[in-house]
Design an enzyme around this catalytic site. Structure first.
Site, PDB file in Angstrom:
ATOM      1  N   LYS A 218       0.833  -1.206   0.000  1.00 34.53           N
ATOM      2  CA  LYS A 218       0.000   0.000   0.000  1.00 34.53           C
ATOM      3  C   LYS A 218       0.869   1.258   0.000  1.00 34.53           C
ATOM      4  O   LYS A 218       0.630   2.218  -0.742  1.00 34.53           O
ATOM      5  CB  LYS A 218      -0.940  -0.019   1.208  1.00 34.53           C
ATOM      6  CG  LYS A 218      -1.690   1.256   1.459  1.00 34.53           C
ATOM      7  CD  LYS A 218      -2.624   1.600   0.297  1.00 34.53           C
ATOM      8  CE  LYS A 218      -3.036   3.043   0.338  1.00 34.53           C
ATOM      9  NZ  LYS A 218      -4.348   3.289   0.760  1.00 34.53           N
ATOM     10  N   CYS A 272      -3.446  10.870   1.595  1.00 28.71           N
ATOM     11  CA  CYS A 272      -2.779   9.591   1.325  1.00 28.71           C
ATOM     12  C   CYS A 272      -1.417   9.784   0.676  1.00 28.71           C
ATOM     13  O   CYS A 272      -0.388   9.439   1.248  1.00 28.71           O
ATOM     14  CB  CYS A 272      -3.662   8.759   0.406  1.00 28.71           C
ATOM     15  SG  CYS A 272      -5.372   8.735   0.946  1.00 28.71           S
TER      16      CYS A 272
HETATM   17  N1  SAJ Z   1      -1.871  14.839  -8.600  1.00 31.17           N
HETATM   18  C1  SAJ Z   1      -0.990  15.579  -9.387  1.00 31.17           C
HETATM   19  N2  SAJ Z   1      -0.661  15.089 -10.616  1.00 31.17           N
HETATM   20  C2  SAJ Z   1      -1.164  13.924 -11.109  1.00 31.17           C
HETATM   21  C3  SAJ Z   1      -2.052  13.174 -10.294  1.00 31.17           C
HETATM   22  C4  SAJ Z   1      -2.385  13.661  -9.038  1.00 31.17           C
HETATM   23  O1  SAJ Z   1      -0.512  16.643  -8.991  1.00 31.17           O
HETATM   24  O2  SAJ Z   1      -0.821  13.576 -12.253  1.00 31.17           O
HETATM   25  C5  SAJ Z   1      -2.228  15.341  -7.251  1.00 31.17           C
HETATM   26  C6  SAJ Z   1      -3.727  15.628  -7.088  1.00 31.17           C
HETATM   27  O3  SAJ Z   1      -4.066  16.895  -7.587  1.00 31.17           O
HETATM   28  C7  SAJ Z   1      -3.875  15.515  -5.590  1.00 31.17           C
HETATM   29  C8  SAJ Z   1      -2.862  14.432  -5.204  1.00 31.17           C
HETATM   30  O4  SAJ Z   1      -1.985  14.321  -6.305  1.00 31.17           O
HETATM   31  O5  SAJ Z   1      -3.501  16.727  -4.943  1.00 31.17           O
HETATM   32  C9  SAJ Z   1      -3.471  13.064  -4.915  1.00 31.17           C
HETATM   33  O6  SAJ Z   1      -4.529  12.772  -5.804  1.00 31.17           O
HETATM   34  P1  SAJ Z   1      -4.774  11.330  -6.460  1.00 31.17           P
HETATM   35  O7  SAJ Z   1      -6.004  11.419  -7.287  1.00 31.17           O
HETATM   36  O8  SAJ Z   1      -3.552  10.875  -7.190  1.00 31.17           O
HETATM   37  O9  SAJ Z   1      -4.931  10.340  -5.226  1.00 31.17           O
HETATM   38  P2  SAJ Z   1      -5.809  10.301  -3.863  1.00 31.17           P
HETATM   39  O10 SAJ Z   1      -4.959  10.839  -2.759  1.00 31.17           O
HETATM   40  O11 SAJ Z   1      -7.160  10.864  -4.039  1.00 31.17           O
HETATM   41  O12 SAJ Z   1      -5.973   8.687  -3.699  1.00 31.17           O
HETATM   42  C10 SAJ Z   1      -4.811   7.858  -3.641  1.00 31.17           C
HETATM   43  C11 SAJ Z   1      -4.990   6.686  -4.631  1.00 31.17           C
HETATM   44  N3  SAJ Z   1      -3.710   6.000  -4.792  1.00 31.17           N
HETATM   45  C12 SAJ Z   1      -3.186   5.737  -6.019  1.00 31.17           C
HETATM   46  O13 SAJ Z   1      -3.720   6.101  -7.056  1.00 31.17           O
HETATM   47  C13 SAJ Z   1      -1.908   4.974  -6.059  1.00 31.17           C
HETATM   48  C14 SAJ Z   1      -6.065   5.716  -4.112  1.00 31.17           C
HETATM   49  O14 SAJ Z   1      -6.154   4.566  -4.938  1.00 31.17           O
HETATM   50  C15 SAJ Z   1      -5.736   5.290  -2.667  1.00 31.17           C
HETATM   51  O15 SAJ Z   1      -6.701   4.396  -2.152  1.00 31.17           O
HETATM   52  C16 SAJ Z   1      -5.732   6.554  -1.823  1.00 31.17           C
HETATM   53  O16 SAJ Z   1      -4.661   7.387  -2.298  1.00 31.17           O
HETATM   54  C17 SAJ Z   1      -5.503   6.139  -0.366  1.00 31.17           C
HETATM   55  O17 SAJ Z   1      -6.505   6.083   0.391  1.00 31.17           O
HETATM   56  O18 SAJ Z   1      -4.376   5.805  -0.010  1.00 31.17           O
END
Ligand code: SAJ
Length: 431
Positions: A218, A272
């Protein structure tokens, strides 16, 4: 084995949808949360968090008599612990944040009181490596009359496993069903029992490993994303210096069949991805050099955006000599931590906006289509306005979140304002 009564400890963004999912499969579900307001809300058939489809599911589960919430654990066949694992307060700005396992400890100790032979305890909370073993030790300490896997292996009275949640906020209901599930039993029988529980609703594969590997899996998923976003954020800073459009650059590089660069932004938010890498770094600080550096790069990005705004304000004043800083109106587009959600917690956009409010420009306007009111802490320093008002009344527009509504804004509407676009939707590269 049969797990007819399931107890979910922690009825937040993961626990409540999980509880509702079991209830939808006609399991008897006892939800436990220390928050009386959450318990009362759920028992009235309502929800205290926002997640698509969850409200209807909870209502049906409560009305049908399959889900009930309470503040202290009751006997059940399986206990799923889905409580927060935040950080302890850091001593200095450069200290490595240490995880706070106190919520898991108190959940485990309260569950221990009602455990009986044959029960299963699953830790779902994202946790540093070794936490499941620690949880099993807390359970054993509380219940010397029962045996646990760390001392009695396959013959233990109680089974213990780590099965991390991996669902994406906003898509939780679908992902709970469709995602593969990592099953980290402390023994094989612990894993088998966990699979039996999840098979009530999981349609993805249940892939078995041990508890420590499941914990690390994870953390690795979220750290991998953090490192990849850091690469994109670093590129955005390099490209700014070299006068290259980073969005066009990434589009071009991603045409290569083995390159897939993520998107830069104003920083990494949420509960996360910006948190979990620290669980690896704090355990193995000397070995986690790249993961640590990625965290620093992503945490630096909001400061870089703030400096960019200051620079643009200075440039604006140079070409508008009749104005002073207190005449400049800045509009921030987006406060949430990612697009199309209303969640402002741990949001770089929110932090940037708060910091801009301290710089004493004339007016600070905010557009956030997913909320109706500003949080009380912001109300005195800024005004929540419509897209049109923000564009018409501001000198500088700072795009912080790529909400769908902002993507629909015609470029020509922005001709008379200075733009700082941290998500590349107004100044994006040619495709
Ligand atoms: N972000 C970027 N650039 C990108 C993708 C995301 O800057 O290309 C930023 C987003 O704007 C945001 C942050 O990253 O601020 C996180 O967003 P996210 O959509 O990537 O993820 P979370 O935090 O909503 O959810 C993540 C997910 N993990 C993965 O995709 C590996 C989800 O599957 C997990 O269950 C969750 O964390 C968790 O609970 O750990």
């Amino acid at each position: 084995m049969s797990f007819n009564t399931i107890s979910v400890i922690g009825l937040g963004y993961i626990g409540l949808p999980t509880a509702a999912m079991f209830a939808s499969k006609q399991k008897k579900v006892i939800g436990v949360d220390v928050n009386q307001h959450a318990v009362d809300t759920i028992n009235a058939g309502n929800i205290h968090i926002i997640e698509p489809e969850l409200d209807a599911m909870v209502k049906k589960a409560v009305d049908g008599g399959f889900l009930r919430a309470t503040t202290s654990p009751e006997p059940a066949d399986a206990f799923l612990i889905a409580v927060p694992t935040p950080f302890l307060p850091v001593k200095t700005e450069s200290s490595i944040p240490e995880p706070d396992l106190s919520y898991i400890e108190s959940a485990a100790k309260s569950v221990a009181k009602v455990l009986k032979k044959g029960d299963l305890v699953i830790l779902e909370s994202t946790s540093p490596v070794g936490t499941t073993e620690q949880m099993a030790a807390w359970l054993a300490e509380e219940r010397p009359d029962l045996t646990f896997p760390q001392t009695h292996g396959e013959d233990s009275d109680v089974r213990v496993a780590h099965c991390p949640e991996r669902v994406l906020p906003g898509h939780v209901i679908r992902e709970l069903v469709e995602n593969d599930r990592v099953i980290g039993g402390m023994t094989d029988r612990c894993s088998e029992a966990s699979i039996e529980v999840y098979k009530a609703f999981v349609e993805g594969d249940c892939v078995v490993t041990n508890a420590r590997t499941a914990e690390m899996a994870k953390l690795t998923e979220n750290s991998s994303r953090d490192v990849n976003i850091a690469f994109a954020n670093e590129l955005s800073i390099i490209c700014d210096k070299l006068d290259i459009n980073v969005w066009e650059l990434i589009n071009l590089a991603n045409l290569h069949p083995r390159v897939n660069i993520l998107q830069p932004g104003p920083g990494v938010g949420g509960h996360c991805i910006a948190v979990d890498p620290w669980f690896i770094i704090s355990k193995t600080p000397d070995e986690s050099r790249l993961i640590h550096m990625a965290r620093k790069v992503n945490d630096f990005k909001p400061h870089w955006v703030i400096d960019k705004v200051k620079m643009k304000v200075a440039e604006f004043l140079l070409s508008n000599t009749n104005k002073t800083a207190s005449d400049v109106t800045v509009a921030c587009f987006g406060l949430a931590f990612k697009p199309n959600i209303d969640d402002l917690r741990e949001s770089p956009a929110l932090n940037i906006t708060k910091e801009l409010a301290t710089l004493n420009f004339g007016k600070l306007l905010v557009v956030e289509p997913n909320i109706c009111n500003l949080p009380d802490s912001l109300k005195n320093d800024m005004s929540l306005v419509s897209i049109q008002t923000a564009i018409n009344s501001s000198d500088i527009c700072v795009l912080l979140v790529d909400h769908s509504e902002f993507k629909l804004i015609e470029k020509s509407a922005l001709n008379n304002v200075v733009i700082i676009d941290t998500k590349g939707i107004w100044i994006g590269g040619k495709k």
